[in-house]
Motif scaffolding. Structure first.
Motif, PDB file in Angstrom:
ATOM      1  N   VAL A  90       9.722  22.875  13.587  1.00 41.99           N
ATOM      2  CA  VAL A  90       9.503  21.681  14.415  1.00 41.99           C
ATOM      3  C   VAL A  90      10.071  20.452  13.708  1.00 41.99           C
ATOM      4  N   MET A  91       9.793  20.325  12.412  1.00 42.49           N
ATOM      5  CA  MET A  91      10.288  19.167  11.664  1.00 42.49           C
ATOM      6  C   MET A  91      11.808  19.172  11.546  1.00 42.49           C
ATOM      7  N   LEU A  92      12.398  20.373  11.417  1.00 41.26           N
ATOM      8  CA  LEU A  92      13.852  20.443  11.354  1.00 41.26           C
ATOM      9  C   LEU A  92      14.480  19.951  12.650  1.00 41.26           C
ATOM     10  N   MET A  93      13.932  20.363  13.785  1.00 43.75           N
ATOM     11  CA  MET A  93      14.477  19.912  15.071  1.00 43.75           C
ATOM     12  C   MET A  93      14.295  18.413  15.245  1.00 43.75           C
ATOM     13  N   LYS A  94      13.119  17.922  14.927  1.00 45.66           N
ATOM     14  CA  LYS A  94      12.881  16.484  15.054  1.00 45.66           C
ATOM     15  C   LYS A  94      13.756  15.701  14.071  1.00 45.66           C
ATOM     16  N   GLY A  95      13.932  16.252  12.874  1.00 44.26           N
ATOM     17  CA  GLY A  95      14.795  15.603  11.897  1.00 44.26           C
ATOM     18  C   GLY A  95      16.241  15.575  12.347  1.00 44.26           C
ATOM     19  N   LEU A  96      16.683  16.646  13.009  1.00 42.63           N
ATOM     20  CA  LEU A  96      18.048  16.687  13.537  1.00 42.63           C
ATOM     21  C   LEU A  96      18.270  15.545  14.518  1.00 42.63           C
ATOM     22  N   PHE A  97      17.318  15.374  15.442  1.00 47.44           N
ATOM     23  CA  PHE A  97      17.471  14.317  16.437  1.00 47.44           C
ATOM     24  C   PHE A  97      17.403  12.934  15.793  1.00 47.44           C
ATOM     25  N   SER A  98      16.474  12.756  14.866  1.00 47.77           N
ATOM     26  CA  SER A  98      16.302  11.440  14.247  1.00 47.77           C
ATOM     27  C   SER A  98      17.469  11.074  13.337  1.00 47.77           C
ATOM     28  N   THR A  99      17.966  12.060  12.595  1.00 46.84           N
ATOM     29  CA  THR A  99      18.992  11.770  11.601  1.00 46.84           C
ATOM     30  C   THR A  99      20.382  11.711  12.191  1.00 46.84           C
ATOM     31  N   PHE A 100      20.673  12.574  13.151  1.00 49.80           N
ATOM     32  CA  PHE A 100      22.038  12.647  13.647  1.00 49.80           C
ATOM     33  C   PHE A 100      22.188  12.199  15.090  1.00 49.80           C
ATOM     34  N   ARG A 101      21.342  12.724  15.976  1.00 52.67           N
ATOM     35  CA  ARG A 101      21.589  12.407  17.371  1.00 52.67           C
ATOM     36  C   ARG A 101      21.286  10.959  17.696  1.00 52.67           C
ATOM     37  N   ASN A 102      20.121  10.462  17.274  1.00 52.78           N
ATOM     38  CA  ASN A 102      19.743   9.105  17.668  1.00 52.78           C
ATOM     39  C   ASN A 102      20.679   8.040  17.101  1.00 52.78           C
TER      40      ASN A 102
END
Length: 270
Positions: A220-232
């Motif tokens: 869960v944290m990896l997916m949220k981190g992906l969005f926060s770090t790269f996508r957003n």
């Protein structure tokens, strides 16, 4: 009877410019005199105030005009692309890819040991880009999930790493929506579908042990981190402020691939 190898034809001025622009990204101004010394073209006074690529271009163009062949261009490429000059394999590969894209139009390429070799000339921009950039070959070697490539195939063709990462990150959210029928995006979607606290619609294991619950929380944290770090940031910041290198793109795409494989084998709950 021994064969005589004909010298390479002179490179067109447009090719010399593009090759020198790519080479200049890998050198510093003070290194240029030593790099062009084998060409035996002394730089005029004040040349150090010119851009790096222009200094390289002038030396090659002058030598080509005197010799009537393309040996000077190939010699400069060989000098700059000595692997020992690079601080890492990734730095070497980034430069090799950029220089090869320009070299391929003239029927040459840089090998993985830095040597220049003849090859079939590229005839289109798309062909030169595809043959020069080994990112897709490396992704294929790693067995990156096809859903990742489906979302960013066009960006990979253009070697647009910024938008490659952006489009690939969207694929994770898209799969979550397809699996669960939920709406939303980003961290909110991950919480609604995968958070243990909400009784996850998508479970990556049976959640019966502390270790399994820890794994669920970690993914869960990896997916949220992906969005926060790269996508957003990449979705809202100008490209010039959010540069994405080839090596970063490779690492992120590999992470996204792993998330896709876990989603493919996840346990779905109504």
């Amino acid at each position: 009877m021994s064969q005589t190898t004909l010298p390479p034809a002179p490179f067109p001025a447009t090719s010399v410019e593009q090759i020198c622009r790519a080479l200049a990204e890998a050198v510093t101004g003070p290194q240029i005199p030593n790099l062009i010394a084998p060409l035996k073209i002394p730089e005029p006074a004040g040349s150090e105030r010119q851009t790096k690529w222009k200094r390289l271009f002038n030396a090659v163009a002058e030598r080509q005009n005197r010799q009537g062949d393309g040996k000077a261009m190939l010699r400069l490429v060989g000098e700059v692309m000595r692997p020992v000059r690079f601080t890492s394999t990734l730095a070497f590969e980034d430069t090799r890819s950029a220089v090869n894209e320009a070299l391929l139009y003239s029927g040459y390429k840089i090998l993985d040991d830095g040597r220049v070799a003849r090859t079939t000339a590229a005839t289109t921009v798309a062909e030169a880009q595809q043959r020069a950039d080994d990112l897709r070959a490396e992704l294929s070697r790693r067995g990156v999930h096809p859903d990742v490539l489906h979302f960013c195939r066009a960006e990979l063709m253009q070697r647009n790493y910024f938008h490659t990462v952006l489009e690939a990150s969207k694929s994770v959210a898209d799969k979550l929506r397809v699996l669960t029928g939920e709406n939303g995006d980003g961290s909110g979607l991950v919480d609604k579908t995968c958070s243990i606290g909400q009784g996850p619609r998508v479970a990556f294991n049976t959640l019966t042990t502390e270790w399994e619950r820890s794994e669920q929380n970690g993914l869960v944290m990896l997916m949220k981190g992906l969005f926060s770090t790269f996508r957003n940031p990449s979705a809202h910041a100008p490209k010039v402020l959010w540069a994405t290198s080839r090596s970063d793109a490779l690492d992120v795409l590999t992470l996204i691939s792993m998330l896709h494989r876990r989603l493919d084998t996840a346990i779905l709950h109504p």
